[in-house]
Design an enzyme around this catalytic site. Structure first.
Site, short mmCIF file in Angstrom:
data_model
loop_
_atom_site.label_atom_id
_atom_site.label_comp_id
_atom_site.label_asym_id
_atom_site.label_seq_id
_atom_site.Cartn_x
_atom_site.Cartn_y
_atom_site.Cartn_z
CD GLU A 159 -2.39 -1.49 2.65
OE1 GLU A 159 -2.19 -0.65 3.55
OE2 GLU A 159 -2.98 -2.57 2.85
CD GLU B 192 -3.86 -4.69 5.36
OE1 GLU B 192 -5.04 -5.07 5.24
OE2 GLU B 192 -3.53 -3.50 5.52
CD GLN C 149 0.01 2.07 4.73
OE1 GLN C 149 -0.79 2.43 5.60
NE2 GLN C 149 0.12 2.70 3.57
CG PHE C 150 1.60 0.86 11.09
CD1 PHE C 150 2.59 1.43 11.89
CD2 PHE C 150 0.94 1.66 10.17
CE1 PHE C 150 2.89 2.77 11.76
CE2 PHE C 150 1.25 3.00 10.04
CZ PHE C 150 2.23 3.56 10.85
CB ILE D 114 0.61 -8.19 9.60
CG1 ILE D 114 1.26 -9.08 8.53
CG2 ILE D 114 0.64 -8.87 10.97
CD1 ILE D 114 2.74 -9.32 8.76
N PRO E 126 -5.01 -9.64 8.95
CG PRO E 126 -6.30 -7.89 8.12
CD PRO E 126 -5.10 -8.17 8.97
CG HIS F 41 -0.86 2.82 13.70
ND1 HIS F 41 -2.20 2.68 13.98
CD2 HIS F 41 -0.79 3.35 12.45
CE1 HIS F 41 -2.90 3.12 12.95
NE2 HIS F 41 -2.07 3.52 12.01
#
Length: 326
Positions: free
Chosen positions: A29, A60, A82-83, A87, A89, A129
């Site tokens: 992303e 994801e 991204q974080f 993760i 999913p 995050h």
């Protein structure tokens, strides 16, 4: 050789390997046009074009699934989540397909891919995050789990991860991204996976840690030195598989073990390290092993973060307790 930050070292390693190997594909992303949420992939689109640097939808599970297909057909995807809190999913794909592809096909297919993701607290981010859930992946057979703690180790370990024939979960401590600079030679030399790094030698206590907690651990070690306590600091670097040989050799020398990690206490990787030390080096111990960790809570919001992340004071207090045993 240039003095660069950890996130710049990530970018440098990605660019080097993409130049060296046309099979390497970067996806995720906002990794292309925007260069990633932390700018880890900035400039790659301009150099390598949209066929090798791909912006994906916010999905994801799809990112992981596409990566499995790419890897099975001979490409080497390096996908960014991204974080770490995003993760989850993708766990279905990671646990059921990524980690099992070699075994399922009896070696006919391998799954050479890297999943990169920022991890850990300390950047004043909201929920999801600031996760440190490396134990989820360490518990999954078929995955290698790597966590760099400095620019030079980020560069060398990422190169090694991309070149590995099996899947790697590559966790990047977000609060170290721009914490310090280090001279890093862009020579394409990888560092060994599955090996600890001894950052500081000592005879009194073995301190085992990884990722962002290397910062506080080294800080505590310096203060302990002033108090006359010589600690050995080991950066695990590869959480799975663990280099227990290096850890055991250190414990046999010092007789005392303290494991420091940011993840919650219960069922953390520290518990595995302590268990193996007790099983294999019990009679070398002068004191019961200790752990200094995050708490069994959700990572709090910004005002409370500093109380969640293990501090130098907590590390020093634990070492003092270990030193009370004679």
């Amino acid at each position: 050789m240039a003095e660069i930050t950890l996130v710049e070292a990530i970018n440098q390693a990605l660019a080097y390997e993409m130049r060296a190997n046309p099979k390497v594909i970067v996806l995720g992303e906002d990794v292309a046009k925007n260069g990633g949420v932390f700018r880890a992939t900035v400039g790659l689109l301009d150099e390598f074009g949209p066929e090798r640097v791909l912006d994906t939808p916010l999905a994801e599970s799809m990112i992981a699934g596409i990566s499995v297909g790419m890897a099975a057909r001979g490409l080497i995807p390096v996908a960014e989540f991204q974080f770490m809190g995003f993760i989850y999913p993708a766990l279905d794909e990671i646990i059921n397909h990524v980690s099992r592809l070699r075994n399922r096909t009896r070696g006919r297919l391998s799954c050479p891919l890297v999943f990169r993701t920022p991890c850990g607290a300390g950047i004043h981010a909201p929920e999801h995050h600031s996760e440190s859930t490396e134990a989820y992946f360490a518990h999954t057979p078929g995955l290698r789990v790597v966590v760099p703690s400095s620019p030079s180790r980020a560069y060398g370990l990422l190169l090694a991860s991309i070149r590995d024939k099996d899947p790697v979960i590559f966790l990047e401590p977000s609060r170290l991204y721009r914490y310090a600079k280090q001279d890093v030679k862009n020579d394409g030399k990888a560092l060994p996976l599955d090996k600890c790094f001894i950052l500081r030698s000592g005879d009194d206590v073995t301190l085992v840690t990884w990722g962002a907690m290397v910062k506080e651990t080294l800080g505590a070690a310096e203060k302990l030195k002033e108090a006359g306590v010589q600690v050995e600091v080991i950066d695990v670097a590869t959480i799975k598989p663990l280099d227990m040989e290096t850890i055991l050799a250190s414990v046999e020398k010092t007789g005392r073990l303290l494991v420091v990690h940011e993840a919650p206490l219960t069922s953390g990787v520290g518990a595995e390290i302590v268990a193996q030390v007790v099983e294999k080096a019990l009679f070398s111990l002068k004191a019961p092993p200790e752990r200094v960790t995050g708490f069994d809570t959700i990572v709090p919001y910004a005002k409370m973060e500093k109380y969640y992340i293990p501090s130098e004071e907590r590390i020093i207090n634990a070492v003092d307790r270990l030193m009370e045993y004679t």
